[in-house]
Motif scaffolding. Structure first.
Motif, PDB file in Angstrom:
ATOM      1  N   CYS A 115     -15.136  13.705 -16.436  1.00 51.94           N
ATOM      2  CA  CYS A 115     -16.294  12.859 -16.132  1.00 51.94           C
ATOM      3  C   CYS A 115     -16.407  12.702 -14.615  1.00 51.94           C
ATOM      4  CB  CYS A 115     -16.152  11.495 -16.803  1.00 51.94           C
ATOM      5  SG  CYS A 115     -14.817  10.478 -16.139  1.00 51.94           S
ATOM      6  N   ILE A 116     -17.584  12.339 -14.161  1.00 51.03           N
ATOM      7  CA  ILE A 116     -17.820  12.084 -12.747  1.00 51.03           C
ATOM      8  C   ILE A 116     -17.814  10.578 -12.526  1.00 51.03           C
ATOM      9  CG2 ILE A 116     -19.524  12.221 -10.877  1.00 51.03           C
ATOM     10  CD1 ILE A 116     -18.306  14.890 -11.401  1.00 51.03           C
ATOM     11  N   LEU A 117     -17.069  10.106 -11.521  1.00 51.81           N
ATOM     12  CA  LEU A 117     -17.023   8.695 -11.164  1.00 51.81           C
ATOM     13  C   LEU A 117     -17.803   8.462  -9.876  1.00 51.81           C
ATOM     14  CD1 LEU A 117     -13.223   7.955 -11.721  1.00 51.81           C
ATOM     15  CD2 LEU A 117     -15.109   7.503 -13.295  1.00 51.81           C
ATOM     16  N   GLU A 118     -18.228   7.238  -9.673  1.00 52.84           N
ATOM     17  CA  GLU A 118     -18.882   6.884  -8.426  1.00 52.84           C
ATOM     18  C   GLU A 118     -17.886   6.996  -7.285  1.00 52.84           C
ATOM     19  OE1 GLU A 118     -20.748   3.080  -8.645  1.00 52.84           O
ATOM     20  OE2 GLU A 118     -21.474   3.469 -10.663  1.00 52.84           O
ATOM     21  N   THR A 119     -18.384   7.235  -6.098  1.00 53.54           N
ATOM     22  CA  THR A 119     -17.528   7.301  -4.920  1.00 53.54           C
ATOM     23  C   THR A 119     -16.895   5.946  -4.682  1.00 53.54           C
ATOM     24  OG1 THR A 119     -18.957   8.972  -3.951  1.00 53.54           O
ATOM     25  CG2 THR A 119     -17.509   7.786  -2.453  1.00 53.54           C
ATOM     26  N   ARG A 120     -15.608   5.943  -4.391  1.00 56.96           N
ATOM     27  CA  ARG A 120     -14.912   4.689  -4.083  1.00 56.96           C
ATOM     28  C   ARG A 120     -15.271   4.242  -2.670  1.00 56.96           C
ATOM     29  NH1 ARG A 120     -10.469   3.882  -7.558  1.00 56.96           N
ATOM     30  NH2 ARG A 120     -10.231   5.645  -8.923  1.00 56.96           N
ATOM     31  N   LYS A 121     -15.584   2.983  -2.545  1.00 58.29           N
ATOM     32  CA  LYS A 121     -15.833   2.394  -1.237  1.00 58.29           C
ATOM     33  C   LYS A 121     -14.653   1.506  -0.894  1.00 58.29           C
ATOM     34  CE  LYS A 121     -19.854   4.247  -0.936  1.00 58.29           C
ATOM     35  NZ  LYS A 121     -20.022   5.417  -0.150  1.00 58.29           N
ATOM     36  N   THR A 122     -14.321   1.447   0.369  1.00 56.66           N
ATOM     37  CA  THR A 122     -13.192   0.629   0.795  1.00 56.66           C
ATOM     38  C   THR A 122     -13.704  -0.544   1.629  1.00 56.66           C
ATOM     39  OG1 THR A 122     -12.879   2.040   2.723  1.00 56.66           O
ATOM     40  CG2 THR A 122     -11.563   2.551   0.772  1.00 56.66           C
ATOM     41  N   ALA A 123     -12.914  -1.590   1.686  1.00 57.32           N
ATOM     42  CA  ALA A 123     -13.284  -2.786   2.442  1.00 57.32           C
ATOM     43  C   ALA A 123     -13.185  -2.512   3.941  1.00 57.32           C
ATOM     44  CB  ALA A 123     -12.372  -3.937   2.047  1.00 57.32           C
ATOM     45  N   PRO A 124     -14.112  -3.046   4.735  1.00 53.04           N
ATOM     46  CA  PRO A 124     -14.041  -2.852   6.189  1.00 53.04           C
ATOM     47  C   PRO A 124     -12.693  -3.321   6.737  1.00 53.04           C
ATOM     48  CG  PRO A 124     -16.126  -3.865   5.551  1.00 53.04           C
ATOM     49  CD  PRO A 124     -15.253  -3.840   4.318  1.00 53.04           C
ATOM     50  N   GLY A 125     -12.067  -2.460   7.541  1.00 51.06           N
ATOM     51  CA  GLY A 125     -10.795  -2.788   8.153  1.00 51.06           C
ATOM     52  C   GLY A 125      -9.581  -2.604   7.243  1.00 51.06           C
ATOM     53  N   LEU A 126      -9.815  -2.318   5.964  1.00 50.00           N
ATOM     54  CA  LEU A 126      -8.708  -2.169   5.008  1.00 50.00           C
ATOM     55  C   LEU A 126      -8.653  -0.786   4.380  1.00 50.00           C
ATOM     56  CD1 LEU A 126      -8.923  -5.622   3.183  1.00 50.00           C
ATOM     57  CD2 LEU A 126      -7.338  -4.931   4.987  1.00 50.00           C
ATOM     58  N   ARG A 127      -9.370   0.168   4.939  1.00 47.60           N
ATOM     59  CA  ARG A 127      -9.437   1.510   4.356  1.00 47.60           C
ATOM     60  C   ARG A 127      -8.051   2.112   4.121  1.00 47.60           C
ATOM     61  NH1 ARG A 127     -11.877   6.047   3.143  1.00 47.60           N
ATOM     62  NH2 ARG A 127     -11.448   8.021   4.124  1.00 47.60           N
ATOM     63  N   LEU A 128      -7.185   2.057   5.111  1.00 50.22           N
ATOM     64  CA  LEU A 128      -5.859   2.656   4.973  1.00 50.22           C
ATOM     65  C   LEU A 128      -5.072   1.994   3.840  1.00 50.22           C
ATOM     66  CD1 LEU A 128      -3.845   4.727   6.004  1.00 50.22           C
ATOM     67  CD2 LEU A 128      -3.038   3.027   7.634  1.00 50.22           C
ATOM     68  N   VAL A 129      -5.105   0.676   3.788  1.00 52.96           N
ATOM     69  CA  VAL A 129      -4.394  -0.056   2.735  1.00 52.96           C
ATOM     70  C   VAL A 129      -4.993   0.263   1.367  1.00 52.96           C
ATOM     71  CG1 VAL A 129      -3.827  -2.356   1.860  1.00 52.96           C
ATOM     72  CG2 VAL A 129      -3.718  -1.897   4.303  1.00 52.96           C
ATOM     73  N   ASP A 130      -6.325   0.275   1.273  1.00 54.61           N
ATOM     74  CA  ASP A 130      -6.992   0.596   0.008  1.00 54.61           C
ATOM     75  C   ASP A 130      -6.620   1.983  -0.484  1.00 54.61           C
ATOM     76  OD1 ASP A 130      -8.292  -1.835  -0.122  1.00 54.61           O
ATOM     77  OD2 ASP A 130     -10.243  -1.071   0.546  1.00 54.61           O
ATOM     78  N   LYS A 131      -6.627   2.957   0.420  1.00 52.05           N
ATOM     79  CA  LYS A 131      -6.299   4.328   0.012  1.00 52.05           C
ATOM     80  C   LYS A 131      -4.848   4.456  -0.430  1.00 52.05           C
ATOM     81  CE  LYS A 131      -7.819   8.046   1.727  1.00 52.05           C
ATOM     82  NZ  LYS A 131      -8.660   8.901   0.953  1.00 52.05           N
ATOM     83  N   TRP A 132      -3.922   3.824   0.308  1.00 51.98           N
ATOM     84  CA  TRP A 132      -2.514   3.916  -0.056  1.00 51.98           C
ATOM     85  C   TRP A 132      -2.228   3.237  -1.386  1.00 51.98           C
ATOM     86  CZ3 TRP A 132       1.073   7.132   1.236  1.00 51.98           C
ATOM     87  CH2 TRP A 132       0.977   7.805   2.447  1.00 51.98           C
ATOM     88  N   ALA A 133      -3.083   2.297  -1.781  1.00 56.06           N
ATOM     89  CA  ALA A 133      -2.874   1.593  -3.048  1.00 56.06           C
ATOM     90  C   ALA A 133      -3.106   2.506  -4.246  1.00 56.06           C
ATOM     91  CB  ALA A 133      -3.788   0.377  -3.133  1.00 56.06           C
ATOM     92  N   VAL A 134      -3.883   3.572  -4.080  1.00 59.58           N
ATOM     93  CA  VAL A 134      -4.220   4.425  -5.227  1.00 59.58           C
ATOM     94  C   VAL A 134      -3.914   5.910  -4.977  1.00 59.58           C
ATOM     95  CG1 VAL A 134      -6.041   2.873  -6.005  1.00 59.58           C
ATOM     96  CG2 VAL A 134      -6.629   4.744  -4.464  1.00 59.58           C
ATOM     97  N   GLU A 135      -3.465   6.266  -3.827  1.00 56.58           N
ATOM     98  CA  GLU A 135      -3.490   7.673  -3.426  1.00 56.58           C
ATOM     99  C   GLU A 135      -2.210   8.416  -3.726  1.00 56.58           C
ATOM    100  OE1 GLU A 135      -2.992   9.207   0.854  1.00 56.58           O
ATOM    101  OE2 GLU A 135      -5.058   8.656   0.593  1.00 56.58           O
ATOM    102  N   THR A 136      -2.275   9.669  -4.356  1.00 54.41           N
ATOM    103  CA  THR A 136      -1.201  10.655  -4.302  1.00 54.41           C
ATOM    104  C   THR A 136      -1.819  11.899  -3.696  1.00 54.41           C
ATOM    105  OG1 THR A 136      -1.587  11.542  -6.534  1.00 54.41           O
ATOM    106  CG2 THR A 136       0.009   9.747  -6.341  1.00 54.41           C
ATOM    107  N   ARG A 137      -1.065  12.585  -2.820  1.00 56.20           N
ATOM    108  CA  ARG A 137      -1.583  13.756  -2.116  1.00 56.20           C
ATOM    109  C   ARG A 137      -0.799  15.017  -2.389  1.00 56.20           C
ATOM    110  NH1 ARG A 137      -0.710  11.175   3.416  1.00 56.20           N
ATOM    111  NH2 ARG A 137       1.068  10.610   2.169  1.00 56.20           N
TER     112      ARG A 137
END
Length: 109
Positions: A9-31
């Motif tokens: 399925c296709i999901l909407e693009t995730r938006k991150t909170a201003p100033g918290l992008r790095l924290v938001d990404k690390w909360a869900v990210e595997t690379r």
């Protein structure tokens, strides 16, 4: 794009909170598959509410509008259906079908 992604399925693009992008990404990210392994290890030892693992930028663009998906495929195999999976990064109308055919649950841009 949704039709081309099938069976994912296709999901909407995730938006991150201003100033918290790095924290938001690390909360869900595997690379990498190694990071996926770490998440799986943690989930096996801890009571967690984890339901989905993001597979971020595991799709490598090639020069001919195709993509290399071996890292994505390896990560999906490691997860082995224990959690939903979300592929993100290098998603275009030309690449979404290939990405969707590799066992991911969802795709986001």
């Amino acid at each position: 794009m949704a039709d081309a992604a099938d069976p994912a399925c296709i999901l909407e693009t995730r938006k991150t909170a201003p100033g918290l992008r790095l924290v938001d990404k690390w909360a869900v990210e595997t690379r990498t598959p190694a990071e996926v392994h770490e998440v799986l290890e943690y989930a096996s030892q801890t009571k967690t509410s984890l339901t989905r693992i993001m597979l971020d930028n595991m799709v490598i663009p090639l020069s001919n509008v195709d993509v290399e998906v071996s890292m994505l495929k390896e990560a999906v195999e490691l997860i082995d259906g224990r959690f939903e999976t979300e592929a993100s990064g290098n998603v275009t109308l030309e690449t979404v079908h290939t990405i969707g055919q590799n066992g991911v649950s969802c795709i986001s841009r």
